[in-house]
Design a protein around this motif. Structure first.
Motif, PDB file in Angstrom:
ATOM      1  N   SER A  81       1.013  -1.371  -0.073  1.00 45.81           N
ATOM      2  CA  SER A  81      -0.011   0.128  -0.048  1.00 45.81           C
ATOM      3  C   SER A  81       0.979   1.589   0.100  1.00 45.81           C
ATOM      4  N   CYS A  82       0.211   2.568  -0.367  1.00 42.03           N
ATOM      5  CA  CYS A  82       0.889   3.439   0.022  1.00 42.03           C
ATOM      6  C   CYS A  82       0.142   4.739  -0.362  1.00 42.03           C
ATOM      7  N   LEU A  83       0.351   6.061   0.400  1.00 41.46           N
ATOM      8  CA  LEU A  83      -0.608   7.752   0.212  1.00 41.46           C
ATOM      9  C   LEU A  83      -0.386   8.579  -0.647  1.00 41.46           C
ATOM     10  N   VAL A  84      -1.321   8.814  -1.312  1.00 44.22           N
ATOM     11  CA  VAL A  84      -0.321   9.767  -2.286  1.00 44.22           C
ATOM     12  C   VAL A  84      -1.760  10.769  -2.073  1.00 44.22           C
ATOM     13  N   SER A  85      -1.306  12.039  -2.818  1.00 42.86           N
ATOM     14  CA  SER A  85      -1.940  13.465  -2.638  1.00 42.86           C
ATOM     15  C   SER A  85      -2.914  13.133  -3.008  1.00 42.86           C
ATOM     16  N   PRO A  86      -3.788  13.898  -2.795  1.00 42.13           N
ATOM     17  CA  PRO A  86      -4.867  13.942  -4.235  1.00 42.13           C
ATOM     18  C   PRO A  86      -4.758  15.235  -5.465  1.00 42.13           C
ATOM     19  N   GLU A  87      -5.707  14.331  -6.325  1.00 35.88           N
ATOM     20  CA  GLU A  87      -5.222  15.212  -7.795  1.00 35.88           C
ATOM     21  C   GLU A  87      -4.910  16.787  -7.339  1.00 35.88           C
ATOM     22  N   GLY A  88      -4.293  18.063  -7.728  1.00 31.37           N
ATOM     23  CA  GLY A  88      -4.709  19.193  -7.711  1.00 31.37           C
ATOM     24  C   GLY A  88      -2.959  19.883  -6.550  1.00 31.37           C
ATOM     25  N   GLU A  89      -2.832  18.371  -5.653  1.00 27.99           N
ATOM     26  CA  GLU A  89      -2.442  19.600  -4.049  1.00 27.99           C
ATOM     27  C   GLU A  89      -0.890  18.887  -4.450  1.00 27.99           C
ATOM     28  N   MET A  90      -0.203  19.677  -3.521  1.00 28.47           N
ATOM     29  CA  MET A  90       0.981  19.621  -3.287  1.00 28.47           C
ATOM     30  C   MET A  90       1.638  18.573  -3.325  1.00 28.47           C
ATOM     31  N   THR A  91       2.959  18.453  -3.701  1.00 31.02           N
ATOM     32  CA  THR A  91       3.368  17.227  -3.180  1.00 31.02           C
ATOM     33  C   THR A  91       4.148  16.499  -1.548  1.00 31.02           C
ATOM     34  N   SER A  92       3.903  15.666  -1.244  1.00 28.33           N
ATOM     35  CA  SER A  92       3.337  15.222   0.017  1.00 28.33           C
ATOM     36  C   SER A  92       5.329  16.168   0.571  1.00 28.33           C
ATOM     37  N   HIS A  93       6.232  15.975   0.135  1.00 31.11           N
ATOM     38  CA  HIS A  93       7.414  17.389   0.668  1.00 31.11           C
ATOM     39  C   HIS A  93       7.146  18.155   0.960  1.00 31.11           C
ATOM     40  N   MET A  94       6.546  18.745   0.056  1.00 34.78           N
ATOM     41  CA  MET A  94       6.461  20.191  -0.370  1.00 34.78           C
ATOM     42  C   MET A  94       5.372  20.445   1.300  1.00 34.78           C
ATOM     43  N   GLN A  95       4.268  19.316   1.006  1.00 37.27           N
ATOM     44  CA  GLN A  95       3.297  19.415   2.481  1.00 37.27           C
ATOM     45  C   GLN A  95       4.635  19.795   3.378  1.00 37.27           C
ATOM     46  N   LYS A  96       4.865  18.690   3.474  1.00 34.83           N
ATOM     47  CA  LYS A  96       5.687  18.778   4.791  1.00 34.83           C
ATOM     48  C   LYS A  96       6.458  20.209   4.932  1.00 34.83           C
ATOM     49  N   VAL A  97       7.259  20.200   4.487  1.00 34.26           N
ATOM     50  CA  VAL A  97       8.262  21.656   4.630  1.00 34.26           C
ATOM     51  C   VAL A  97       6.967  22.560   4.858  1.00 34.26           C
ATOM     52  N   MET A  98       6.120  22.441   4.431  1.00 36.16           N
ATOM     53  CA  MET A  98       5.154  23.809   4.880  1.00 36.16           C
ATOM     54  C   MET A  98       4.447  24.123   6.012  1.00 36.16           C
ATOM     55  N   GLN A  99       4.528  22.984   6.564  1.00 41.58           N
ATOM     56  CA  GLN A  99       4.257  22.133   7.863  1.00 41.58           C
ATOM     57  C   GLN A  99       5.161  22.592   9.100  1.00 41.58           C
ATOM     58  N   MET A 100       6.062  22.539   8.648  1.00 44.22           N
ATOM     59  CA  MET A 100       7.710  22.393   9.524  1.00 44.22           C
ATOM     60  C   MET A 100       7.581  24.173   9.896  1.00 44.22           C
ATOM     61  N   MET A 101       7.173  25.317   8.563  1.00 43.94           N
ATOM     62  CA  MET A 101       7.078  26.039   8.685  1.00 43.94           C
ATOM     63  C   MET A 101       6.054  26.961   9.335  1.00 43.94           C
TER      64      MET A 101
END
Length: 209
Positions: free
Chosen positions: A122-142
């Motif tokens: 299995s795996c997790l995938v970002s819904p279409e149109g959303e930013m990548t997982s890594h970008m999400q993590k960077v933004m969350q850290m900020m």
């Protein structure tokens, strides 16, 4: 590849972490080269560049168009062929996907069969149109945001573990082992994505299983 108009990339914490990312499985299978980017600024740089030489779009592996990738033939593999599910089993698998969605509830946006996985269950995938997982993590850290984003949960119906789940489901759809296994797969996927902040339940569940 011939007629390939995309340059694929993957971003993460380190080269070793990227090499084991399940999103890469379809690219390895097709023999498609992928850029490994593991500097935090890379995500911002790539999104700023957008295209290379006007014709080649830079695309994150988790946002790749799977229909385009499907047109490229698989390379040679030593792995044994997995027997396809019968029409009846396909219907049961679809019911299992519905069961998985019931178990995970609003923690995921959707549960579907994976077209990208071969070795992972299995795996997790970002819904279409959303930013990548890594970008999400960077933004969350900020922003110091610790919430887990809702993603699409994909199951590989050819994986031995999922086939075993299918057998259990056919015998008893209410078997609690199904719930335990799905929770384990979901939290394992969260761990790989870097979203699992408390591993205690996962570790205890492993010991129980």
């Amino acid at each position: 590849k011939e007629d390939q108009k995309e340059i694929y990339y993957i971003t993460g914490a380190s080269r070793d972490a990227l090499k084991s990312d399940p999103h890469l499985e379809i690219f390895k299978r097709k023999g498609i080269e992928v850029l490994y980017l593991y500097d935090p600024v890379d995500e911002f740089a790539i999104s700023g560049i957008g295209k290379y030489n006007k014709d080649y779009e830079l695309v994150a592996v988790e946002q790749a168009n799977l229909e385009k990738l499907d047109k490229i033939e698989d390379g040679e593999s030593d792995a044994p062929e997995v027997e396809s599910l019968s029409d009846g089993e396909e219907k049961v698998f679809n019911k299992l996907l519905e069961k998985v969605k019931d178990i995970l509830g609003d923690r995921v946006t959707e549960v579907r069969e994976s077209k990208r996985l071969k070795d992972s269950a299995s795996c997790l995938v970002s819904p279409e149109g959303e930013m990548t997982s890594h970008m999400q993590k960077v933004m969350q850290m900020m922003s110091k945001d610790t919430t887990v984003p809702k993603k699409v949960f994909e199951l590989n119906k050819d994986h031995k573990l999922v086939r075993n789940l299918l057998t259990i489901y056919k015998k008893d759809p209410k078997d609690t082992f199904i719930d335990e296994t799905i929770e384990q797969l979901y939290e394992s996927a969260l761990l790989l994505e870097g979203y699992l902040t408390d591993p205690h339940k996962l570790v205890n569940r492993i010991q129980d299983i």
